[in-house]
Design a protein around this motif. Structure first.
Motif, PDB file in Angstrom:
ATOM      1  N   SER A 324       0.867  -1.220  -0.035  1.00 50.96           N
ATOM      2  CA  SER A 324      -0.031  -0.074  -0.037  1.00 50.96           C
ATOM      3  C   SER A 324       0.820   1.340  -0.130  1.00 50.96           C
ATOM      4  O   SER A 324       0.161   2.563  -0.149  1.00 50.96           O
ATOM      5  N   ARG A 326       3.246   4.247  -1.404  1.00 56.78           N
ATOM      6  CA  ARG A 326       3.087   5.107  -2.266  1.00 56.78           C
ATOM      7  C   ARG A 326       3.621   4.555  -3.794  1.00 56.78           C
ATOM      8  O   ARG A 326       2.818   4.733  -4.747  1.00 56.78           O
ATOM      9  N   GLU A 329       2.405   1.194  -4.842  1.00 54.18           N
ATOM     10  CA  GLU A 329       1.196   1.094  -5.387  1.00 54.18           C
ATOM     11  C   GLU A 329       0.773   2.135  -6.621  1.00 54.18           C
ATOM     12  O   GLU A 329       0.417   1.412  -7.769  1.00 54.18           O
ATOM     13  N   LYS A 330       1.542   3.015  -6.910  1.00 57.18           N
ATOM     14  CA  LYS A 330       1.348   3.973  -8.032  1.00 57.18           C
ATOM     15  C   LYS A 330       2.278   3.477  -9.058  1.00 57.18           C
ATOM     16  O   LYS A 330       1.865   3.390 -10.403  1.00 57.18           O
ATOM     17  N   VAL A 331       3.496   3.417  -9.071  1.00 57.50           N
ATOM     18  CA  VAL A 331       4.458   3.125  -9.934  1.00 57.50           C
ATOM     19  C   VAL A 331       4.593   1.608 -10.338  1.00 57.50           C
ATOM     20  O   VAL A 331       4.855   1.484 -11.490  1.00 57.50           O
ATOM     21  N   ARG A 333       2.363  -0.828  -9.260  1.00 63.01           N
ATOM     22  CA  ARG A 333       1.104  -1.795  -9.338  1.00 63.01           C
ATOM     23  C   ARG A 333       0.100  -1.010 -10.652  1.00 63.01           C
ATOM     24  O   ARG A 333      -0.480  -1.814 -11.227  1.00 63.01           O
ATOM     25  N   GLN A 334      -0.104   0.124 -10.405  1.00 65.02           N
ATOM     26  CA  GLN A 334      -0.901   0.929 -11.274  1.00 65.02           C
ATOM     27  C   GLN A 334      -0.291   1.221 -12.543  1.00 65.02           C
ATOM     28  O   GLN A 334      -0.713   0.868 -13.592  1.00 65.02           O
ATOM     29  N   ALA A 335       0.754   1.940 -12.472  1.00 61.47           N
ATOM     30  CA  ALA A 335       1.313   2.368 -13.798  1.00 61.47           C
ATOM     31  C   ALA A 335       2.055   1.270 -14.429  1.00 61.47           C
ATOM     32  O   ALA A 335       2.288   1.269 -15.663  1.00 61.47           O
ATOM     33  N   ALA A 372       8.155   9.557 -13.060  1.00 64.64           N
ATOM     34  CA  ALA A 372       7.068   9.011 -12.262  1.00 64.64           C
ATOM     35  C   ALA A 372       7.551   9.062 -10.889  1.00 64.64           C
ATOM     36  O   ALA A 372       6.464   9.415  -9.767  1.00 64.64           O
ATOM     37  N   GLU A 376       6.128  11.800  -7.835  1.00 59.77           N
ATOM     38  CA  GLU A 376       5.708  11.169  -6.348  1.00 59.77           C
ATOM     39  C   GLU A 376       6.617  12.033  -5.364  1.00 59.77           C
ATOM     40  O   GLU A 376       5.902  12.522  -4.367  1.00 59.77           O
ATOM     41  N   ARG A 379       4.946  15.440  -5.090  1.00 61.15           N
ATOM     42  CA  ARG A 379       3.646  15.421  -4.401  1.00 61.15           C
ATOM     43  C   ARG A 379       3.815  15.480  -2.825  1.00 61.15           C
ATOM     44  O   ARG A 379       3.295  16.201  -2.109  1.00 61.15           O
TER      45      ARG A 379
END
Length: 466
Positions: A324, A326, A329-331, A333-335, A372, A376, A379
């Motif tokens: 879970s 950042r 998850e984002k780089v 699993r998602q992208a 990417a 993050e 952010r």
């Protein structure tokens, strides 16, 4: 393999002629007095810290949950302290020579050995090993608590009474050469070397502990013995005993085994300051066995004893600890830009460290993955972290810290390294408590200070292995 009885005396004559014969190579006469306890403190957790009159620090803790003992000795002799021998891997070679397990018996006034490697450990029924890092060398053994005194004897003899023969030197010098050659095919280690050289430049810490082939080839036994004499002094050693022990009996045994091991001249451990990284510093190294891209992005941060330590460690867990986090998850699993991503905040005791994010990606996705990850980080700098992220990171960090101190071996390691690096056996205990005090505002503020470089490219190091 048995030593020819007449070999020791000619060896000592040779060493004396070379001007490098350390007092530790000779057996301590039985009549020499044991060093006295100069200072002694007992923490609320029952950890005894005693300083002996020869400068040796002894740390003892009784833990009677299991009938096991762990004995460790730390020496402030690491790769970056080798000075004129820097790059020769002298600390590591010496580790091989000291840990060969010669048998010594001070009660008889003589020495037996060397014998077949590991035979003394096998007789004890324990597990022993040693390692060398950039700032210290460690020797350790674990065994049944009934063998506690034998374990103390073994490690103490390695520290105070090692016998290093020409035959030992020739054998271990060859072993280390082969070890160095094998590391040319260790891609993870080569990546680490690339990262350290790029992040730390000409600082001694950038030199591999094992050294380089040509300088190592030129090392002589005289070099090893001179280095041993300079570095292996009791005031630069920490001796740790943890387990199902009688603390007073163990301390008495340590003192007895270090009889005759006198304080020497304290070696210098001064290092040059870590040079700043001005602007972006990128290095690309290729290897025919690499099928993807391995990249490390690093930012210059802080030393170990610094108030920002705790928030930076929490930030690392927010970014990459668990599914879970950042970046996972984002780089990943998602992208689906990376096959793996991790981070660490390395804060050494001797100087400023680095906050590093590392990832692996297919070659056609590496640039997008880098951007990417930097997005993050931007952010985090702009918006901070959420309370949910903060709470999860704290739980994970506390769980890892508690789990890492469940065995006598891990407790002994924690006590020894805490004292060696900070002079405080309670450092890790206080660390866990202070992690829980970190706020989201602190994490954001320190992100702005230490890893804001994606918005202004300064002090950032890229090491790419492909």
């Amino acid at each position: 393999m048995r030593r020819i009885p007449g070999l020791v005396f000619p060896l000592l004559i040779f060493l004396a002629a070379a001007g490098c014969a350390p007092q530790t190579l000779e057996q301590a006469p039985p009549e020499q007095a044991a060093p006295e306890v100069v200072t002694r403190q007992v923490t609320e957790d029952g950890v005894t810290v005693a300083e002996l009159s020869n400068g040796l620090t002894v740390i003892l803790k009784a833990k009677r949950t299991t009938p096991v003992v762990s004995v460790r000795a730390y020496v402030r002799a690491g790769g970056m302290y080798e000075r004129r021998w820097l790059g020769c891997g002298l600390s590591h070679l010496l580790e091989h020579l000291v840990a060969k397990e010669s048998i010594h018996d001070s009660r008889s006034g003589g020495a037996r050995g060397p014998v077949e490697k590991r035979s003394r450990t096998l007789k004890i029924g324990g597990q022993s090993n040693a390692y060398t890092s950039r700032d210290h060398t460690c020797y350790y053994i674990s065994a049944a608590a009934s063998k506690a005194m034998e374990c103390i004897d073994l490690i103490a003899d390695q520290m105070a009474r090692p016998e290093i023969t020409p035959e030992d030197f020739r054998r271990e010098h060859g072993v280390v050469h082969r070890e160095l050659e094998m590391r040319n095919d260790d891609l993870a280690r080569l990546m680490w070397y690339t990262h350290m050289a790029n992040a730390f430049g000409s600082h001694p810490v950038a030199v591999p502990v094992i050294g380089y082939a040509e300088p190592l080839r030129q090392v002589t036994m005289d070099d090893v013995l001179c280095y041993h004499r300079r570095m292996y002094v009791p005031q630069d050693m920490v001796f740790v005993v943890v387990g199902d022990i009688d603390v007073e009996a163990a301390l008495r045994r340590v003192r007895e085994r270090f009889a005759g091991f006198e304080r020497g001249r304290t070696p210098g451990h001064l290092l040059p300051p870590v040079e700043p990284i001005t602007g972006v510093r990128r290095v690309v190294r290729s290897h025919e066995q690499m099928k993807d891209v391995n990249e490390w992005i690093s930012f210059r941060t802080i030393p170990l004893v610094h108030e920002d330590l705790y928030a930076l460690d929490v930030l690392s867990y927010v970014l990459t600890k668990g599914p879970s986090s950042r970046l996972v998850e984002k780089v990943r699993r998602q992208a689906r830009l990376v096959t793996s991503v991790s981070s660490s905040s390395w804060t050494p005791a001797w100087g400023k460290g680095v906050f590093t994010i590392s990832f692996r990606a297919q070659p056609d996705k590496a640039d997008a993955a880098e951007e990417a990850i930097l997005d993050e980080l931007r952010r985090v700098v702009a918006d901070g972290v959420t309370e949910a992220e903060l709470a999860r990171a704290k739980r994970q960090k506390q769980a890892d810290e508690v789990h890492s101190r469940q065995t006598v071996e891990s407790i002994a390691e924690t006590l020894g390294t805490d004292y060696l690096t900070t002079g405080d056996v309670n450092f890790s205990k206080d660390y866990t408590r202070r992690i829980q005090l970190v706020t989201a505002a602190q994490v954001q503020a320190l992100s702005l200070i230490h890893i804001s470089e994606p918005t202004r490219p300064l002090y950032i190091s890229y090491a790419v292995f492909c």
